[in-house]
Motif scaffolding. Structure first.
Motif, PDB file in Angstrom:
ATOM      1  N   GLY A   1       0.808  -1.208   0.000  1.00 33.26           N
ATOM      2  CA  GLY A   1       0.000   0.000   0.000  1.00 33.26           C
ATOM      3  C   GLY A   1       0.844   1.261   0.000  1.00 33.26           C
ATOM      4  O   GLY A   1       0.563   2.215  -0.749  1.00 33.26           O
ATOM      5  N   ILE A   2       1.882   1.298   0.831  1.00 32.57           N
ATOM      6  CA  ILE A   2       2.783   2.453   0.866  1.00 32.57           C
ATOM      7  C   ILE A   2       3.473   2.620  -0.483  1.00 32.57           C
ATOM      8  O   ILE A   2       3.572   3.729  -1.027  1.00 32.57           O
ATOM      9  CB  ILE A   2       3.834   2.276   1.979  1.00 32.57           C
ATOM     10  CG1 ILE A   2       3.166   2.194   3.342  1.00 32.57           C
ATOM     11  CG2 ILE A   2       4.846   3.427   1.956  1.00 32.57           C
ATOM     12  CD1 ILE A   2       4.083   1.654   4.435  1.00 32.57           C
ATOM     13  N   LEU A   3       3.953   1.511  -1.047  1.00 32.60           N
ATOM     14  CA  LEU A   3       4.649   1.548  -2.329  1.00 32.60           C
ATOM     15  C   LEU A   3       3.779   2.179  -3.409  1.00 32.60           C
ATOM     16  O   LEU A   3       4.226   3.046  -4.166  1.00 32.60           O
ATOM     17  CB  LEU A   3       5.042   0.126  -2.724  1.00 32.60           C
ATOM     18  CG  LEU A   3       5.793  -0.042  -4.042  1.00 32.60           C
ATOM     19  CD1 LEU A   3       7.216   0.480  -3.923  1.00 32.60           C
ATOM     20  CD2 LEU A   3       5.797  -1.520  -4.466  1.00 32.60           C
TER      21      LEU A   3
ATOM     22  N   THR B   1      -0.017   7.434   9.792  1.00 33.80           N
ATOM     23  CA  THR B   1      -1.304   7.280   9.100  1.00 33.80           C
ATOM     24  C   THR B   1      -1.203   6.434   7.834  1.00 33.80           C
ATOM     25  O   THR B   1      -2.225   6.044   7.272  1.00 33.80           O
ATOM     26  CB  THR B   1      -1.871   8.653   8.728  1.00 33.80           C
ATOM     27  OG1 THR B   1      -0.902   9.381   7.949  1.00 33.80           O
ATOM     28  CG2 THR B   1      -2.222   9.450   9.972  1.00 33.80           C
ATOM     29  N   MET B   2       0.021   6.140   7.389  1.00 37.80           N
ATOM     30  CA  MET B   2       0.200   5.356   6.170  1.00 37.80           C
ATOM     31  C   MET B   2       0.138   3.855   6.422  1.00 37.80           C
ATOM     32  O   MET B   2       0.183   3.067   5.480  1.00 37.80           O
ATOM     33  CB  MET B   2       1.538   5.712   5.519  1.00 37.80           C
ATOM     34  CG  MET B   2       1.539   7.051   4.809  1.00 37.80           C
ATOM     35  SD  MET B   2       0.421   7.102   3.396  1.00 37.80           S
ATOM     36  CE  MET B   2       1.265   6.002   2.258  1.00 37.80           C
TER      37      MET B   2
ATOM     38  N   ALA C   1      -5.235   2.155   7.363  1.00 44.86           N
ATOM     39  CA  ALA C   1      -4.260   3.072   6.779  1.00 44.86           C
ATOM     40  C   ALA C   1      -4.899   3.897   5.669  1.00 44.86           C
ATOM     41  O   ALA C   1      -5.894   3.488   5.051  1.00 44.86           O
ATOM     42  CB  ALA C   1      -3.084   2.277   6.222  1.00 44.86           C
ATOM     43  N   GLU C   2      -4.321   5.058   5.399  1.00 45.06           N
ATOM     44  CA  GLU C   2      -4.853   5.951   4.377  1.00 45.06           C
ATOM     45  C   GLU C   2      -4.877   5.291   3.002  1.00 45.06           C
ATOM     46  O   GLU C   2      -5.801   5.525   2.213  1.00 45.06           O
ATOM     47  CB  GLU C   2      -4.015   7.234   4.317  1.00 45.06           C
ATOM     48  CG  GLU C   2      -4.178   8.137   5.538  1.00 45.06           C
ATOM     49  CD  GLU C   2      -3.298   9.364   5.455  1.00 45.06           C
ATOM     50  OE1 GLU C   2      -2.455   9.423   4.522  1.00 45.06           O
ATOM     51  OE2 GLU C   2      -3.431  10.259   6.310  1.00 45.06           O
ATOM     52  N   TRP C   3      -3.895   4.458   2.695  1.00 45.66           N
ATOM     53  CA  TRP C   3      -3.814   3.878   1.365  1.00 45.66           C
ATOM     54  C   TRP C   3      -4.980   2.941   1.066  1.00 45.66           C
ATOM     55  O   TRP C   3      -5.289   2.684  -0.100  1.00 45.66           O
ATOM     56  CB  TRP C   3      -2.487   3.128   1.179  1.00 45.66           C
ATOM     57  CG  TRP C   3      -2.291   1.942   2.077  1.00 45.66           C
ATOM     58  CD1 TRP C   3      -1.618   1.900   3.246  1.00 45.66           C
ATOM     59  CD2 TRP C   3      -2.793   0.604   1.864  1.00 45.66           C
ATOM     60  NE1 TRP C   3      -1.659   0.633   3.799  1.00 45.66           N
ATOM     61  CE2 TRP C   3      -2.366  -0.175   2.965  1.00 45.66           C
ATOM     62  CE3 TRP C   3      -3.555   0.002   0.857  1.00 45.66           C
ATOM     63  CZ2 TRP C   3      -2.685  -1.520   3.076  1.00 45.66           C
ATOM     64  CZ3 TRP C   3      -3.875  -1.345   0.967  1.00 45.66           C
ATOM     65  CH2 TRP C   3      -3.434  -2.088   2.057  1.00 45.66           C
TER      66      TRP C   3
END
Length: 425
Positions: free
Chosen positions: A313-315, A359-360, A374-376
């Protein structure tokens, strides 16, 4: 003498003249095409790259708006300078008498902008003042330089027993899952299919893709990245073809022995339902007929496995090329994806607070027994893989999972686990 011979000679000469005229016309048409292509390839505004491209904006942001620079490049100016210093020699080109070479700084900046946005080369040319044809060479070359220079240092897979123990220590301390060497999962990376490929890359979700398979540690960092299998293959099928799986089956990973693990349990990797249960790979119990101990085990495993979901998700949120269909050849897709994963680890280690604020990633509210998403997750981007066919685990694999279940409901229990399963987490 044959009376028809002069007529034949005249006809032959006429044919030669017509052929010569046709050749001259073809040569003239070729010259016109070449001149037209040269005019198109050397548009005047493209030769004014320093004045009309984004380098002026980048310099302004570096000097006066560091937060905007970080948003534009997905990294701080210090990280950018370090990256440029390391890969610059690999991507620097020599000037010629015809034109000045595109600098290493320009090559790196346009590559990072491509990874950050996923824009088409035909669109990106207006920002960078670089032709699409040149971008088609520059971006894969720069990604290859990033992979060559940084991947051996920041995406480590060949580990010794002591290094596996360090990974397991993080999982135990952060996620309360002992003896864990990483979380395994895969995602679809959208591509535009190459010509004549048919349905080879066509996946169960109805689009074309290649598969990104990864092993992730407790800190959301990629330890192993495998890219390029066609989208029709399931998680388990891709897993079977990875170097990680080959070495795991042949017992070549130098995993810690049971004498050196918590409760003398097998050293394991955590995965979802798509994978085959094994002596060194655990997945959840099937949802049908779950009793309380099995639900606790599933919660504890899910808690550890979230690291790989959050890493993907972060990626995708930081490098939005994963939110579009990558419009290059599949062999170039591989190096682009590996470069993004390498940069993810590089930035996680160099600038974790800016790159990945709290939050990520998913956060657990242990008091209320809930999970703050998470935001993603509002725009996940990459699609999970299909589970594929069922597997028949061995007796040893089932026994190993049962031992972990007993540990999580016995000496390894945590105070909040029953509250979490009561709320459905």
């Amino acid at each position: 003498m044959d009376v028809y011979e002069p007529d034949r000679l005249q006809t032959f000469v006429g044919l030669l003249l017509l052929t010569a005229v046709a050749r001259r016309r073809a040569a003239a048409a070729k010259r016109r095409r070449t001149r037209r292509e040269r005019r198109q390839g050397c548009k005047k505004w493209l030769l004014q790259r320093e004045e009309l491209g984004h380098m002026g904006l980048i310099r302004e942001l570096r000097e006066n708006n560091p937060d905007d620079f970080r948003n534009y490049m997905r990294m701080s100016d210090a990280n950018f300078d370090e990256l440029l210093e390391r890969i610059g020699p690999k991507i620097t080109k020599q000037d010629t008498v015809m034109r000045t070479a595109i600098t290493a700084e320009q090559r790196l900046s346009v590559t990072l902008r491509y990874l950050a946005t996923g824009r088409l080369y035909a669109d990106l040319k207006f920002t960078a003042a670089i032709s699409p044809q040149a971008l088609g060479r520059i971006i894969p070359e720069t990604c290859a330089a990033i992979v060559s220079e940084l991947m051996p240092e920041y995406v480590k897979f060949s580990l010794f027993a002591s290094e596996w123990q360090a990974v397991a220590h993080d999982f135990h301390m952060i996620w309360n899952f002992p003896n864990c060497g990483g979380a395994v999962d895969g995602k679809h990376v959208r591509i535009n299919p190459p010509p004549n490929s048919g349905s080879y890359f066509y996946n169960y979700k109805g689009f074309f893709s290649v598969v990104l398979m990864a092993l992730v540690n407790a800190r959301y960092e990629f330890m192993m990245v495998d890219v390029g299998k066609n989208g029709r293959v399931s998680d388990g099928g891709v897993m079977e073809a990875t170097e990680f799986n080959r070495r795991l089956k042949k017992r070549q990973l130098q995993l810690p022995k049971n004498d050196d693990t918590v409760e003398h349990l097998n050293f394991v990797f955590v995965a979802d339902e798509a994978f085959a249960l094994g002596e060194n790979l655990v997945k959840p119990f099937p949802q049908r007929g779950l009793d309380k101990p099995k639900r606790i085990f599933n919660y504890r495993l899910l808690r550890a496995r979230r690291v790989v979901e959050n890493a993907f998700g972060i990626l995708a949120q930081r490098f939005r090329v994963f939110l579009t269909a990558i419009n290059v050849d599949p062999d170039k897709v591989e190096v682009i994806v590996k470069a993004a994963c390498t940069l993810h680890n590089f930035l996680r280690q160099k600038n974790v607070q800016r790159y990945c604020p709290p939050t990520m990633v998913d956060q657990e509210d242990l008091e209320n027994g809930s999970v703050v998403a998470a935001e993603w997750r509002a725009h996940p981007g990459m699609v999970p893989l299909h589970s594929g066919s069922s597997h028949n685990p061995t007796y040893e694999a089932k026994t190993n999972r049962d031992k972990y279940k007993d540990y999580f409901t016995g000496s390894g229990a945590v105070t909040w686990q029953e509250k979490m399963i009561a709320t459905g987490n």
